[in-house]
Design an enzyme around this catalytic site. Structure first.
Site, PDB file in Angstrom:
ATOM      1  CG  HIS A  14      -1.994  -1.024   1.179  1.00  0.00           C
ATOM      2  ND1 HIS A  14      -1.732  -2.369   1.130  1.00  0.00           N
ATOM      3  CD2 HIS A  14      -3.346  -0.904   1.140  1.00  0.00           C
ATOM      4  CE1 HIS A  14      -2.889  -3.034   1.087  1.00  0.00           C
ATOM      5  NE2 HIS A  14      -3.874  -2.170   1.082  1.00  0.00           N
ATOM      6  CE  LYS A  16      -1.425   7.270  -2.781  1.00  0.00           C
ATOM      7  NZ  LYS A  16      -1.891   7.349  -1.366  1.00  0.00           N
ATOM      8  CE  LYS A  18       8.271  -0.884   0.765  1.00  0.00           C
ATOM      9  NZ  LYS A  18       7.762  -1.995   1.579  1.00  0.00           N
ATOM     10  CG  ASP A  74       9.395  -6.663   4.729  1.00  0.00           C
ATOM     11  OD1 ASP A  74       8.337  -6.035   4.904  1.00  0.00           O
ATOM     12  OD2 ASP A  74      10.199  -6.885   5.650  1.00  0.00           O
ATOM     13  CB  SER A  75      12.682  -2.481   1.887  1.00  0.00           C
ATOM     14  OG  SER A  75      11.478  -1.769   1.738  1.00  0.00           O
ATOM     15  CG  PHE A 160       9.816   6.277   0.056  1.00  0.00           C
ATOM     16  CD1 PHE A 160      10.401   5.957  -1.158  1.00  0.00           C
ATOM     17  CD2 PHE A 160       9.636   5.259   0.986  1.00  0.00           C
ATOM     18  CE1 PHE A 160      10.791   4.651  -1.442  1.00  0.00           C
ATOM     19  CE2 PHE A 160      10.011   3.943   0.711  1.00  0.00           C
ATOM     20  CZ  PHE A 160      10.587   3.647  -0.504  1.00  0.00           C
ATOM     21  CE1 TYR A 162      13.972   5.740   9.859  1.00  0.00           C
ATOM     22  CE2 TYR A 162      12.775   4.274   8.382  1.00  0.00           C
ATOM     23  CZ  TYR A 162      13.014   4.768   9.646  1.00  0.00           C
ATOM     24  OH  TYR A 162      12.281   4.286  10.709  1.00  0.00           O
ATOM     25  CG  HIS A 188      17.347  -0.759  -0.765  1.00  0.00           C
ATOM     26  ND1 HIS A 188      17.365   0.540  -1.234  1.00  0.00           N
ATOM     27  CD2 HIS A 188      16.239  -0.833   0.010  1.00  0.00           C
ATOM     28  CE1 HIS A 188      16.349   1.207  -0.738  1.00  0.00           C
ATOM     29  NE2 HIS A 188      15.644   0.402   0.010  1.00  0.00           N
TER      30      HIS A 188
HETATM   31  P1  IMP Z   1       7.799  -2.280   4.921  1.00  0.00           P
HETATM   32  O1  IMP Z   1       8.718  -3.040   4.023  1.00  0.00           O
HETATM   33  O2  IMP Z   1       6.536  -1.883   4.249  1.00  0.00           O
HETATM   34  O3  IMP Z   1       7.619  -2.943   6.233  1.00  0.00           O
HETATM   35  O4  IMP Z   1       8.459  -0.871   5.233  1.00  0.00           O
HETATM   36  C1  IMP Z   1       9.777  -0.618   4.978  1.00  0.00           C
HETATM   37  C2  IMP Z   1      10.142   0.753   5.491  1.00  0.00           C
HETATM   38  O5  IMP Z   1      11.555   0.885   5.303  1.00  0.00           O
HETATM   39  C3  IMP Z   1       9.534   1.880   4.682  1.00  0.00           C
HETATM   40  O6  IMP Z   1       8.327   2.340   5.218  1.00  0.00           O
HETATM   41  C4  IMP Z   1      10.617   2.947   4.805  1.00  0.00           C
HETATM   42  O7  IMP Z   1      10.521   3.573   6.017  1.00  0.00           O
HETATM   43  C5  IMP Z   1      11.893   2.164   4.849  1.00  0.00           C
HETATM   44  N1  IMP Z   1      12.452   2.095   3.485  1.00  0.00           N
HETATM   45  C6  IMP Z   1      12.444   1.031   2.653  1.00  0.00           C
HETATM   46  N2  IMP Z   1      12.998   1.345   1.467  1.00  0.00           N
HETATM   47  C7  IMP Z   1      13.347   2.644   1.564  1.00  0.00           C
HETATM   48  C8  IMP Z   1      13.941   3.556   0.645  1.00  0.00           C
HETATM   49  O8  IMP Z   1      14.243   3.256  -0.525  1.00  0.00           O
HETATM   50  N3  IMP Z   1      14.143   4.789   1.117  1.00  0.00           N
HETATM   51  C9  IMP Z   1      13.823   5.177   2.372  1.00  0.00           C
HETATM   52  N4  IMP Z   1      13.239   4.400   3.257  1.00  0.00           N
HETATM   53  C10 IMP Z   1      13.005   3.123   2.850  1.00  0.00           C
END
Ligand code: IMP
Length: 203
Positions: A14, A16, A18, A74-75, A160, A162, A188
């Site tokens: 969900h 935006k 990503k 998942d990141s 977005f 960090y 990444h």
């Molecule tokens: P999830 O994978 O939806 O649990 O959330 C991963 C969280 O990691 C995101 O909401 C961001 O806070 C952070 N994140 C993941 N990829 C990035 C990026 O490319 N830039 C900045 N923050 C990231």
């Protein structure tokens, strides 16, 4: 390794930021991307403590709900001096009663780093795990990383999460300052996606 031959996929997210990045990455391959949010699917609870585990939960849920192959991402950000926190809890660190606040989350990362009394450079790494899952329960996993340092104060308004406190190795700008096309080439997500395309999209 199962090949991804379908023309359409569901992005099991969900988020935006990503959706935008992944839609761009898939464009050259002629695949259309629709998000789980647009389809009205709920977000499953991310109950695992690894990126791989949570990526699997999201992709399988979207594949089963839609009957289409699904891709999840998942990141998160790992900060070495914080024992790799916030890690899988990167989104949780931004939670407030009124939604996510990443300025607050970035402040928290910096405060926690100050408490360690460790000198700069503060080594950090973004991790991205992509999971492609099919409605029959099969899945494939791809992990990408980008190394860098945490800088303060936050800089830049692109990207977005960090991005404004993450300076990739070899650069003087943060992901928040770098041209988005450049970020998409070295991130990444780009690293994980390159593995996905070479192993799963090409013959
Ligand atoms: P999830 O994978 O939806 O649990 O959330 C991963 C969280 O990691 C995101 O909401 C961001 O806070 C952070 N994140 C993941 N990829 C990035 C990026 O490319 N830039 C900045 N923050 C990231």
């Amino acid at each position: 390794m199962r090949k991804f031959v379908e023309n359409k996929l569901v992005l099991a997210s969900h988020n935006k930021g990503k959706l935008l990045e992944i839609t761009k990455l898939f464009k050259p391959f002629g695949k259309s991307v629709i998000s789980a949010g647009e389809l009205g699917f709920a977000e499953p609870a991310e109950t695992e403590d690894t990126f791989e585990g949570n990526a699997r939960i999201k992709a399988h849920f979207a594949a089963k709900s839609s009957g289409l192959p699904a891709l999840s991402d998942d990141s998160g950000l790992q900060v070495l001096a914080l024992d790799n926190a916030p890690g899988v809890y990167s989104a949780d660190w931004a939670e407030t009663p009124n939604g996510r606040d990443f300025e607050m989350a970035m402040g928290k990362v910096w405060d926690e780093l100050q408490k360690t009394n460790k000198p700069a450079p503060h080594k950090a790494r973004f991790i991205c795990v992509l999971c492609v899952a099919w409605p029959d329960g099969h899945d494939e996993i791809f992990r990408g990383t980008v190394d860098g340092t945490i800088v303060w104060p936050m800089r830049g308004s692109h990207g977005f999460g960090y991005d404004p406190i993450f300076q990739p190795s070899g650069y003087t700008q943060t992901f928040g300052e770098i041209d988005p096309a450049e970020k998409h080439a070295i991130s990444h997500r780009a690293d994980a996606f390159a593995k996905l395309t070479s192993e799963c999209l090409h013959d």
